[in-house]
Design a protein around this motif. Structure first.
Motif, PDB file in Angstrom:
ATOM      1  N   PRO B 122       9.778   3.142  44.829  1.00 38.33           N
ATOM      2  CA  PRO B 122      11.103   3.690  45.557  1.00 38.33           C
ATOM      3  C   PRO B 122      10.576   5.379  45.987  1.00 38.33           C
ATOM      4  O   PRO B 122      11.253   5.794  46.994  1.00 38.33           O
ATOM      5  CB  PRO B 122      12.213   3.535  44.871  1.00 38.33           C
ATOM      6  CG  PRO B 122      12.003   2.467  43.821  1.00 38.33           C
ATOM      7  CD  PRO B 122      10.227   2.661  43.720  1.00 38.33           C
ATOM      8  N   VAL B 123       9.916   5.966  45.171  1.00 36.40           N
ATOM      9  CA  VAL B 123       9.621   7.339  45.475  1.00 36.40           C
ATOM     10  C   VAL B 123       8.745   7.597  46.677  1.00 36.40           C
ATOM     11  O   VAL B 123       8.736   8.569  47.489  1.00 36.40           O
ATOM     12  CB  VAL B 123       8.995   8.080  44.321  1.00 36.40           C
ATOM     13  CG1 VAL B 123       8.624   9.640  44.435  1.00 36.40           C
ATOM     14  CG2 VAL B 123       9.851   7.586  42.854  1.00 36.40           C
ATOM     15  N   MET B 124       7.762   6.592  46.902  1.00 38.42           N
ATOM     16  CA  MET B 124       6.868   6.744  47.953  1.00 38.42           C
ATOM     17  C   MET B 124       7.574   6.397  49.347  1.00 38.42           C
ATOM     18  O   MET B 124       7.165   6.697  50.333  1.00 38.42           O
ATOM     19  CB  MET B 124       5.805   5.882  47.526  1.00 38.42           C
ATOM     20  CG  MET B 124       5.057   6.086  46.377  1.00 38.42           C
ATOM     21  SD  MET B 124       4.259   7.371  46.743  1.00 38.42           S
ATOM     22  CE  MET B 124       3.547   7.247  48.109  1.00 38.42           C
ATOM     23  N   ALA B 125       8.464   5.133  49.139  1.00 38.95           N
ATOM     24  CA  ALA B 125       9.041   4.372  50.320  1.00 38.95           C
ATOM     25  C   ALA B 125       9.778   5.410  51.152  1.00 38.95           C
ATOM     26  O   ALA B 125      10.646   6.324  50.506  1.00 38.95           O
ATOM     27  CB  ALA B 125       9.656   3.374  49.770  1.00 38.95           C
ATOM     28  N   THR B 126       9.933   5.514  52.418  1.00 39.30           N
ATOM     29  CA  THR B 126      10.654   6.459  53.311  1.00 39.30           C
ATOM     30  C   THR B 126      12.204   6.072  52.724  1.00 39.30           C
ATOM     31  O   THR B 126      12.596   4.914  53.051  1.00 39.30           O
ATOM     32  CB  THR B 126      10.355   5.958  54.777  1.00 39.30           C
ATOM     33  OG1 THR B 126       9.239   6.181  54.898  1.00 39.30           O
ATOM     34  CG2 THR B 126      11.206   7.082  55.464  1.00 39.30           C
ATOM     35  N   LEU B 127      12.846   7.137  52.258  1.00 43.43           N
ATOM     36  CA  LEU B 127      14.114   6.810  51.924  1.00 43.43           C
ATOM     37  C   LEU B 127      15.074   6.320  53.045  1.00 43.43           C
ATOM     38  O   LEU B 127      15.802   5.561  52.706  1.00 43.43           O
ATOM     39  CB  LEU B 127      14.768   8.081  51.416  1.00 43.43           C
ATOM     40  CG  LEU B 127      16.259   8.000  50.847  1.00 43.43           C
ATOM     41  CD1 LEU B 127      16.457   7.023  49.641  1.00 43.43           C
ATOM     42  CD2 LEU B 127      16.747   9.244  50.085  1.00 43.43           C
ATOM     43  N   LEU B 128      14.849   6.761  54.011  1.00 41.21           N
ATOM     44  CA  LEU B 128      15.847   6.300  55.386  1.00 41.21           C
ATOM     45  C   LEU B 128      15.450   4.444  55.548  1.00 41.21           C
ATOM     46  O   LEU B 128      16.455   3.748  55.483  1.00 41.21           O
ATOM     47  CB  LEU B 128      15.394   6.714  56.615  1.00 41.21           C
ATOM     48  CG  LEU B 128      16.145   6.227  57.743  1.00 41.21           C
ATOM     49  CD1 LEU B 128      17.715   6.848  57.696  1.00 41.21           C
ATOM     50  CD2 LEU B 128      15.542   7.004  59.082  1.00 41.21           C
ATOM     51  N   ALA B 129      14.341   4.124  55.242  1.00 43.04           N
ATOM     52  CA  ALA B 129      13.837   2.759  55.458  1.00 43.04           C
ATOM     53  C   ALA B 129      14.772   2.081  54.335  1.00 43.04           C
ATOM     54  O   ALA B 129      15.442   1.188  54.441  1.00 43.04           O
ATOM     55  CB  ALA B 129      12.526   2.524  55.426  1.00 43.04           C
ATOM     56  N   MET B 130      14.468   2.421  53.092  1.00 37.54           N
ATOM     57  CA  MET B 130      14.997   1.970  51.992  1.00 37.54           C
ATOM     58  C   MET B 130      16.614   1.992  52.160  1.00 37.54           C
ATOM     59  O   MET B 130      17.258   0.762  51.674  1.00 37.54           O
ATOM     60  CB  MET B 130      14.707   2.200  50.634  1.00 37.54           C
ATOM     61  CG  MET B 130      13.101   2.051  50.481  1.00 37.54           C
ATOM     62  SD  MET B 130      12.232   0.951  51.409  1.00 37.54           S
ATOM     63  CE  MET B 130      12.939  -0.464  50.229  1.00 37.54           C
ATOM     64  N   ALA B 131      17.208   3.120  52.549  1.00 38.19           N
ATOM     65  CA  ALA B 131      18.512   3.086  52.594  1.00 38.19           C
ATOM     66  C   ALA B 131      19.054   1.943  53.396  1.00 38.19           C
ATOM     67  O   ALA B 131      20.362   1.192  53.327  1.00 38.19           O
ATOM     68  CB  ALA B 131      19.007   4.510  53.227  1.00 38.19           C
TER      69      ALA B 131
END
Lengths: 415, 321, 320
Positions: B122-131
């Motif tokens: 989760p730290v690596m993944a683009t927060l916007l995408a995961m949001a």
């Protein structure tokens, strides 16, 4: 041998045509879920008619607020598009700041503007101080969307005509086990539905340069909203969520702009969808605000070819061809009368749901802009106040009205 | 954090050539520090006393009006509540979970590496995408979360009031619900951040000397709990302070999730109207630069204060620890 | 061994929650709108052929179209011709969900361009950061000059200022200069990495002076010393710093959101995804998840390949 020479000739002439200047204009519009299809449908015919004009699409605006905010920022940064689509209620501030330009010089060169379908009533929506600043592209009115399957299951046979009847319908549906009877579009852009309730009482939210939120009609509107939200136990859905919920068949009645009709029909589940006129407070509404957007010229280019190309595009999208696409792909009404010659003869018979808004046209009133620089901030204040009714945070409507008036007063120009 | 090492030995006075070269080498950095970091702080400070609007030719000095509004209007009260709720919730939980995960993973040795990888994703993944992925899962009707909760209806779960209400009235709207929205955002913040903390703690754990554990055992510390309290926790002191500070600053800066979920307004009833979003809304969207600058100044004060506390604490620890 | 089973249980439960949105994101990027609405189809979806409603809407016939098509369907009235055209359109607009989602992801918006922008921006930022930070760090670590303490003090002070916090005044300055909506606006504010200076300085101080003296004796200028002697020794730290910087700026959403208004040519991957999200049409959840998957994948793949380096990079920020 002959073949190759003729091929060469062809190639040379083709390159000669290409060498002729292609003019590029930059264009931006809002609400991609509504209009992507519309512009896509228009492009093939436009390219054929005007092969030298290339239209470069910028990223779509989220909403009419976003459209105005973006254009204001771009004006400061010197980065304006050539043509922009703006909400009907957002034209005035852009004109005041000199960002949108008068279209009169171009109209003067047109041979037969009226004949092309641009009639007086249509142009008046974008006319300020007797000068035309925009060409209306799509017009909408509020309507009711009804999921007839749910209504029938709830024991309701007739479409409600007043808000009291709507509330009664809610209660009937809830009693019959329907969880989500209603969505009322309070959170639509530009406080449109607040203006709808005010126009229903023949009252304007801005009168003679003054914001009339302290009026008795506003209190009536607030109380009516409170009644609907509490009696129907309406959920605080974001409007996009609500649209997709309704399309999926989870909501019984939705009160929203007719604009989404095309989008809802494309994505709807398996139920009977019927639209009905916007209910009134007691009896029919006395007026309803016009929704929709207009095309405005904001080009900062000095090149006459670019300005001419921008005008060509402006005219095309609002002409009969463009307007026909608007009618076909969305629930908006095409402001240009010539559209009726192009779409199917029985278009409205085949699409009775789109007829509802057309029937309400006699009630059409202006979608009003707030005076001064802070129109966007004022919209937000009113939005926040209504939200407090939805969430149950505000229960005393007189108090709410008072707070709203105070906060808006902070944002109005002095004197 | 390492102590400031002056490292200036007793050398003869530095010659001019060296000095000039040094300034030359450091010049770009200095220029950029001034232009990009220091000047904007001053600009923000000055503009916070005006009613400037971008695009207007002039502005008025309004004294402390912006600051007065900040401390009286209910909108800004909600801003402070939202920001502090978020920070006070996310920081302890993500630090705690990070520490817990680090301890578990550390004790498993090589086998634990797979968990390290998973928790760090989760730290690596683009927060916007995961949001957006989370937003979809939290959709009131077609989202996976409410669908899964609905599966518990008609079973013994209904003993719990939450489920009883949910099965009857429908499960919460999550992002549309003014009671739940802030907690959902906090949850996503923890989900995204604890892996980062875990990695930092793991680094700290590997530097704890084995001999300390042997010594503690000699002194009678048998259980894992004792070992933790007597050896691990104190040794992790500086790391913990650092992790907490970094988590606090990151928590103050939260923006992506809020703007993605609620492009306008900052959550139902402004319950998630955090400071960064307020700066964006006031300064950029509504063009009320004076107000935006005032919030910026306040924000900077909070962040600087936090970092200074962290430095003080660590210096003390290193001195005495 | 048996005592450890409960640890695994806890960690696995945690892993499930951590991985849930990833699973969902990838799975929905395979599914058709109907399957997404109803939540069915397993991980890959059934991949039944679906009809693209927008494609059908694009081809709705005008009066002119019906006239033209009349010759192809002799003996039919207008309604019949229209029905035939509709059938043809539906056939032309059919495809499998996964193809629909991923093609829409790349065609609705210039996704490739966005990814390219991501690369351009992150690489530019990192390179400039190194060019700015390395000499300054060397000067602070190895050279003696009057004012060195002051400069270092300034560095420490600037560490207190997160760039995001001063985004608003930076934006105003850039707007006044007419530089918004440019690559410069996306890159310039990040070119000064005070953290990088600090990190490198601490590192350089551990480099033995003899190495540098030897190079000086060989006649190298100080400038050359930085790039020919110090840089090679710092490669591991630089690599870790690179990863830290690139990840942070690939994923940055706040600053590009402020500084880029409408020009798609400049969109970074998060902005591109955000544009997609603006779509209220339910039929676009699939392509939106496909876009999200495409944006998230490069970093995750790189991470899986070079885990150790990644974690070192992030940890280094803890070695302050």
């Amino acid at each position: 041998m002959k073949l190759s020479t003729s091929a060469m000739v062809l190639a040379l002439s083709a390159s000669a045509v290409l060498a002729e200047d292609t003019v590029t204009i930059e264009f931006a519009y809002p609400y991609s879920h509504l209009f992507d299809v519309t512009y896509e449908a228009m492009m093939p015919a436009f390219k054929e008619a005007h092969p030298n004009i290339e239209v470069k699409f910028r990223a779509t605006y989220e909403s009419y607020e976003d459209a105005t905010n973006t254009v204001l920022r771009e004006a400061v940064a010197g980065n304006l598009p050539d043509v922009t689509m703006q909400g009907l209620n957002r034209q005035a501030p852009l004109i005041d700041k000199g960002i949108a330009q008068s279209l009169e010089p171009f109209i003067a060169t047109e041979a037969d503007f009226e004949k092309d379908g641009y009639h007086e009533a249509m142009l008046s929506l974008s006319t300020f101080d007797d000068t035309v600043y925009g060409l209306p592209f799509s017009i909408s009115l509020p309507v009711g969307y009804y999921n007839m399957d749910i209504l029938h299951a709830g024991g309701i046979k007739e479409l409600p005509q007043t808000w009291d009847e709507v509330i009664a319908a809610c209660k009937t549906m809830k009693a019959n086990g329907i969880d989500n009877p209603i969505f009322w579009g309070w959170n639509v852009t530009g406080n449109w539905f607040v203006q709808a309730l005010l126009w229903s009482q023949d009252s304007a939210i801005v009168d003679g340069g003054r914001v009339t939120l302290d009026s008795a009609e506003t209190l009536v509107a607030l109380e009516q909203m409170q009644e609907i939200f509490t009696e129907c136990e309406m959920q605080n859905l974001e409007w996009k969520s609500a649209l997709s919920s309704f399309s999926a068949g989870d909501i019984g009645m939705m009160f929203w702009s007719t604009s989404a009709l095309g989008s809802v029909e494309r994505s709807q589940g398996d139920f009977e969808l019927v639209t009905g006129p916007f209910p009134g407070l007691d009896g029919k509404p006395k007026g309803l605000p016009a929704g929709g957007n207009a095309a405005m010229l904001t080009s900062t280019s000095d090149d006459p070819k670019v300005r001419e190309a921008a005008w060509t595009w402006l005219k095309y999208i609002t002409s009969g061809d463009g307007a026909a696409e608007v009618a076909k792909t969305t629930g908006y009404m095409p402001p240009n009368k010539a559209a009726n010659e192009i779409i199917l003869a029985d278009f409205y018979e085949q699409n009775p749901n789109k007829q509802t808004a057309v029937d309400q046209l006699p009630l059409l009133r202006d979608w009003l802009a707030y005076p001064g620089d802070n129109g966007l901030a004022i919209t937000q204040v009113i939005y926040d106040s209504i939200e407090r009714i939805v969430t149950g945070d505000a229960t005393d409507m007189k108090e709410l009205q008072q707070e709203m008036v105070e906060e808006v007063a902070d944002l109005l120009p002095n004197g | 954090m390492a102590v400031l090492d002056m490292g200036v030995a007793a050398h003869p006075k530095p010659n001019n050539h060296e000095a000039r070269t040094a300034w030359g080498l450091a010049a770009p950095a200095l220029a950029l520090m001034f232009l990009i970091l220091l000047v904007p702080v001053i600009v923000a400070g000055v503009l916070s006393f005006t009613n400037y609007s971008l695009g207007n030719s002039g502005f008025d000095w309004v004294g402390t009006q912006n600051y007065e509004r900040l401390f009286t209007r209910s909108t800004y009260e909600k801003m402070f509540i939202a920001t502090f709720t978020y920070v006070v919730t996310v920081v302890p939980i993500s630090v705690g979970l990070g520490l817990g995960a680090a301890l578990l993973v550390h004790s498993l040795g090589r086998v634990g590496d797979i968990y390290k990888t998973i928790y760090f994703l989760p730290v690596m993944a683009t927060l916007l995408a995961m949001a957006i992925a989370w937003e979809f899962m939290l959709h009131p009707t077609i989202g996976m979360v409410n669908r899964t909760l609905a599966m518990a209806c008609g079973s013994w779960f209904e003993v719990i009031p939450f489920f009883a209400n949910g099965c009857h009235d429908g499960f919460p709207l999550w992002l549309g619900d003014r009671d739940y929205a802030i907690w959902v955002v906090c949850f996503i913040g923890v989900w995204q951040g604890f892996g980062f903390n875990m990695v930092l703690f793991l680094a700290g754990l590997t530097s704890v000397h084995r001999e300390l554990y042997h010594a503690a055992e000699m002194d009678g510390a048998r259980s894992g709990w004792d070992r933790f309290w007597l050896v691990t926790w104190p040794a992790l002191g500086p790391t913990t302070v650092f992790v907490v500070t970094i988590s606090c600053i990151r928590a103050f800066q939260v923006f992506d999730t809020i703007e993605a979920f609620w492009p306008q307004g900052g959550g139902p009833n402004k319950s998630v109207y955090v400071m960064m979003f307020a700066i964006f809304e006031k300064g950029v969207q509504q063009n009320l630069i004076g107000m935006g600058s005032a919030i910026t100044v306040l924000f900077l004060i909070f962040v600087m204060f936090l970092t200074l506390i962290q430095r003080r604490l660590v210096e003390r620890k290193v001195h005495y620890g | 061994m048996t005592r450890e089973w409960w640890k695994h249980l806890v960690l696995i439960l945690g892993a499930l929650i951590v991985l849930a949105p990833f699973y969902m994101m990838v799975s929905y990027s395979f599914k058709s709108p109907g399957e997404i609405d109803r939540g069915e189809g397993g991980f890959f979806g059934r991949q039944d052929v679906m009809i693209d409603p927008r494609c059908v809407a694009l081809r709705q016939p005008d009066r002119a179209d019906i006239e033209a098509a009349r010759s192809r369907f002799p003996g039919q009235d207008d309604a019949g011709v229209q029905a035939e055209l509709q059938a043809e359109t539906e056939a032309a607009c059919s495809m499998r969900p996964v193809a629909f989602n991923y093609t829409k992801a790349f065609t609705e918006a210039p996704l490739m361009r966005y990814l390219l922008n991501g690369v351009i921006v992150t690489v530019s930022i990192f390179l400039i950061q190194v060019v700015v930070a390395l000499p300054a760090a060397y000067a602070l670590a190895k050279l003696k000059f009057w004012g060195r303490e002051a400069v270092f003090g300034l560095v420490l002070f600037c560490l207190l200022i997160p760039v995001h916090a001063i985004a608003l005044p930076l934006y105003i300055l850039l707007a006044k200069l007419g530089l918004t909506n440019t690559y410069a606006a996306l890159v310039v504010p990040w070119t000064i990495s005070v953290f990088g200076i600090f990190l490198m300085r601490q590192f350089f101080m551990t480099v033995p002076d003899d190495l540098i003296d030897a190079a000086r004796m060989d006649g190298m200028s100080e400038f050359a010393v930085v790039w020919r002697v110090m840089l090679p020794t710092a490669i591991p730290a630089l690599l870790a710093f690179a990863i830290f910087s690139i990840v942070a700026h690939w994923n940055d959403y706040f600053w590009p959101r402020i500084v880029v208004t409408g020009n798609r040519d400049l969109f970074t991957p998060p902005l591109g995804l955000r544009e997609f999200k603006g779509d209220g049409d339910g039929s676009f959840f699939g392509p939106m998840m496909a876009t999200a998957t495409v944006i998230v994948t490069p970093l995750i793949v790189a991470f899986l390949i070079a885990q150790r380096r990644f974690i070192e990079g992030i940890t280094l920020s803890g070695m302050k």
